[in-house]
Motif scaffolding. Sequence first.
Motif: not given
Length: 291
Positions: A178-183, A185-192, A201-207
Motif C-alpha cells: 500500500l505505501p508503495q502504491i500510494l507513492e 500514484q502521487r508521482e504519476k499525478l504530479r507528472t500529469r 499550482d503546488k497547492d492545487r497539486i497537493e489537494q
Amino acid sequence: MANNKVRSMTAFGRAEVNYSTGTAIWEMRSVNHRYLEPHFRLPEAARAQEPKLREQLRQTLNRGKLEMTLTLKPVSGQTAAIEVNQALAEQLVKAASLVAPASDSLALNPLEILKWPGVIAEPETDADEQASAILDGFKQALQQVVDNREREGAELAGFIEARIKGISEQVGQVRALLPQILENQREKLRTRLAELLEEVDKDRIEQEIAVLAQKADVDEELDRLDAHVNEARRVLKNGGAIGRRLDFLMQEFNREANTLSSKSVVTDTTQAAVELKVLIEQMREQVQNIE
C-alpha cells in the motif's frame, strides 16, 4: 445438548434393536436446511412416541432436514399358531356375497380375506418393551447421524480455515504494497499535472494528490478484513451451531472485497480483490452445509 464441534448437516444413521416379538429398525437421512425440519415415518404402533422422539431430536440437533423411518419387523420363523378373527372373516365373506351378483368375474379368494387387516391376529407384544426398543434404536441411529456430521464438519472446518488463511495472506500482501502504491500514484499525478499546467499550482497539486490518496487508501477495508478473519477463526474454534454466524461473516467478507475492488487503482489490488472473492465464494458454498 452442549457441543463445541463443527457439524455438517449431511449424514446417515441406522440402528436395529431386538425385543421379544420383533426388531425395531431405524433409518435416518439428514441434509442441509435453514431450520430443524424433522419428518417421521412411523407405524401405527409407534405413533404415541412421536412427541418424545421429537424432543430427543430437538435436544440433539439444531438445524437440518431429517427423514426418519421406523420399521417394526416381527421375529422371523415364529412358530406361534395363527389365530383368525372368525367374526371379522364372516363379515367380510357376507359383504363379498352382497356385491358378487354385480360382477360375473368376482370370485372370493380366501387368501385375500386373510390379508384383510385384523383377520389374522398379531402376536401379543409387550408395549413397554417395544417402546423401549424403539427409543433405544432412535438414540443409536441419531448418535450415528451426530458422529457422521461431526466427521464431515471437521473436514469442512479445515477447508474453511485454509481459505481464511488465504484471505489473511492476501490482506498482508496488499497492506505491504500500500505505501508503495500510494507513492507511485502521487508521482504519476504530479507528472500529469505538471504537463497540463503552464504554471503549476503546488497547492492545487497537493489537494488533488490528497483526494486521490483518500480514494486509493484501502487501509480501513484491510483492517475490517483482518477483523473478519479473527472472528471467523474464533467462531470455528468455539464450534457448535455456527452455520448462520459464518454465513453472515461471508456477507461481510464479500462487502469488503467489493469495496477493495472498486477502490483499486493498480493491478496488484485488483488481482488481490479477485482472489479474495474466489476464496470467499468457496467458503460460502461450504458454509451452507454447516449446522
